[in-house]
Design a protein around this motif. Structure first.
Motif, PDB file in Angstrom:
ATOM      1  N   GLU A   1       0.815  -1.215   0.000  1.00  0.00           N
ATOM      2  CA  GLU A   1       0.000   0.000   0.000  1.00  0.00           C
ATOM      3  C   GLU A   1       0.851   1.269   0.000  1.00  0.00           C
ATOM      4  O   GLU A   1       0.398   2.312  -0.448  1.00  0.00           O
ATOM      5  CB  GLU A   1      -0.943   0.020   1.217  1.00  0.00           C
ATOM      6  N   ASN A   2       2.091   1.198   0.533  1.00  0.00           N
ATOM      7  CA  ASN A   2       2.883   2.436   0.640  1.00  0.00           C
ATOM      8  C   ASN A   2       4.161   2.457  -0.203  1.00  0.00           C
ATOM      9  O   ASN A   2       4.795   3.496  -0.327  1.00  0.00           O
ATOM     10  CB  ASN A   2       3.219   2.754   2.101  1.00  0.00           C
ATOM     11  N   TYR A   3       4.551   1.351  -0.792  1.00  0.00           N
ATOM     12  CA  TYR A   3       5.852   1.313  -1.455  1.00  0.00           C
ATOM     13  C   TYR A   3       5.958   2.280  -2.635  1.00  0.00           C
ATOM     14  O   TYR A   3       7.044   2.769  -2.946  1.00  0.00           O
ATOM     15  CB  TYR A   3       6.229  -0.116  -1.867  1.00  0.00           C
ATOM     16  N   LEU A   4       4.843   2.594  -3.279  1.00  0.00           N
ATOM     17  CA  LEU A   4       4.910   3.504  -4.427  1.00  0.00           C
ATOM     18  C   LEU A   4       5.288   4.930  -4.025  1.00  0.00           C
ATOM     19  O   LEU A   4       5.657   5.731  -4.881  1.00  0.00           O
ATOM     20  CB  LEU A   4       3.599   3.486  -5.208  1.00  0.00           C
ATOM     21  N   GLU A   5       5.232   5.240  -2.721  1.00  0.00           N
ATOM     22  CA  GLU A   5       5.730   6.531  -2.227  1.00  0.00           C
ATOM     23  C   GLU A   5       7.218   6.688  -2.566  1.00  0.00           C
ATOM     24  O   GLU A   5       7.746   7.792  -2.601  1.00  0.00           O
ATOM     25  CB  GLU A   5       5.536   6.654  -0.711  1.00  0.00           C
TER      26      GLU A   5
ATOM     27  N   ARG B   1       8.674  -3.534  -7.797  1.00  0.00           N
ATOM     28  CA  ARG B   1       7.572  -4.301  -7.204  1.00  0.00           C
ATOM     29  C   ARG B   1       8.060  -5.673  -6.743  1.00  0.00           C
ATOM     30  O   ARG B   1       7.739  -6.120  -5.641  1.00  0.00           O
ATOM     31  CB  ARG B   1       6.429  -4.459  -8.205  1.00  0.00           C
TER      32      ARG B   1
ATOM     33  N   SER C   1      13.723   5.114  -8.792  1.00  0.00           N
ATOM     34  CA  SER C   1      14.077   5.222 -10.209  1.00  0.00           C
ATOM     35  C   SER C   1      15.396   5.965 -10.446  1.00  0.00           C
ATOM     36  O   SER C   1      15.848   6.064 -11.583  1.00  0.00           O
ATOM     37  CB  SER C   1      12.944   5.912 -10.978  1.00  0.00           C
TER      38      SER C   1
ATOM     39  N   PRO D   1       9.784  -0.185 -12.745  1.00  0.00           N
ATOM     40  CA  PRO D   1       8.602  -0.470 -11.926  1.00  0.00           C
ATOM     41  C   PRO D   1       8.424  -1.945 -11.565  1.00  0.00           C
ATOM     42  O   PRO D   1       8.110  -2.269 -10.424  1.00  0.00           O
ATOM     43  CB  PRO D   1       7.442   0.036 -12.782  1.00  0.00           C
ATOM     44  N   GLN D   2       8.622  -2.859 -12.519  1.00  0.00           N
ATOM     45  CA  GLN D   2       8.428  -4.280 -12.213  1.00  0.00           C
ATOM     46  C   GLN D   2       9.517  -4.789 -11.271  1.00  0.00           C
ATOM     47  O   GLN D   2       9.232  -5.534 -10.343  1.00  0.00           O
ATOM     48  CB  GLN D   2       8.392  -5.126 -13.493  1.00  0.00           C
TER      49      GLN D   2
ATOM     50  N   ALA E   1       8.666   5.364  -5.424  1.00  0.00           N
ATOM     51  CA  ALA E   1       8.905   5.088  -6.845  1.00  0.00           C
ATOM     52  C   ALA E   1       9.854   6.102  -7.486  1.00  0.00           C
ATOM     53  O   ALA E   1      10.763   5.727  -8.238  1.00  0.00           O
ATOM     54  CB  ALA E   1       7.583   5.037  -7.606  1.00  0.00           C
ATOM     55  N   LYS E   2       9.684   7.374  -7.194  1.00  0.00           N
ATOM     56  CA  LYS E   2      10.548   8.392  -7.799  1.00  0.00           C
ATOM     57  C   LYS E   2      11.999   8.229  -7.330  1.00  0.00           C
ATOM     58  O   LYS E   2      12.934   8.325  -8.124  1.00  0.00           O
ATOM     59  CB  LYS E   2      10.030   9.789  -7.448  1.00  0.00           C
TER      60      LYS E   2
END
Length: 189
Positions: A20-24, A49, A30, A45-46, A26-27
């Protein structure tokens, strides 16, 4: 034992990493080459994840406690870290899989975070030793754990493949609970 603790001090909050929070992150994830000394791809992204899924699977098997890092001073998510290779019987664990965005390097965040994690491991978890495994070429990370009081115990030669196929030498550092406690006594904490 709580496998999803939240650790916090004046500078940093370490909350359980989740789907629920890992995409915080993502920037930050990368940023090219951020995790160049460790196995696992977080730049795409993959890969990112998959990295999180593996961390959460390790938590389910009680071998890791992964965190998302929030810098309270800058008011931003900064990266990830975890307790890993947890040996509940022998009271030894590793702190590793730590990466923070370049904008957080040199700000004192990492030291504050490691202090928090070490204190929790020795007091709340009642562990006796914390280890750090670091690529021999990663001089910044090696200096950081030496500053904490960890000692180089040996070098494992060509023992971990990185994603680009390079097989790294791994420096093994250890810090005993009594060494950590004496550091705090000397510092008057």
């Amino acid at each position: 034992m709580n496998m999803q603790p939240t650790l916090e001090n004046d500078r940093v909050r370490l909350s359980p990493l989740s789907m629920e929070n890992y995409l915080e992150l993502a920037k930050i994830a990368s940023q090219p080459g951020l995790v160049r000394y460790s196995p696992g791809r977080v730049e795409d992204p993959q890969g990112f994840r998959d990295y999180v899924v593996r961390a959460l699977e390790a938590r389910e098997s009680k071998k890791a406690i992964p965190f998302i890092i929030y810098d309270k001073e800058i008011k931003a998510f900064a990266g990830s870290t975890r307790y890993m290779h947890i040996d509940w019987i022998n009271k030894v664990l590793h702190i590793g899989a730590t990466w923070i965005g370049r904008e957080f390097h040199g700000t004192g965040l990492n030291t504050s975070m490691k202090d928090l994690m070490l204190t929790y491991a020795y007091s709340d978890m009642e562990f006796e030793k914390v280890e750090f495994r670091i690529d021999e070429r990663n001089t910044a990370s090696r200096k950081a754990v030496e500053k904490l009081g960890a000692r180089l115990e040996g070098i494992l030669r060509k023992n971990v493949y990185l994603d680009e196929g390079y097989k790294r030498n791994t420096c093994c550092y250890g810090l005993l609970r009594e060494e950590w406690q004496s550091k705090y006594k000397r510092a008057g904490m």
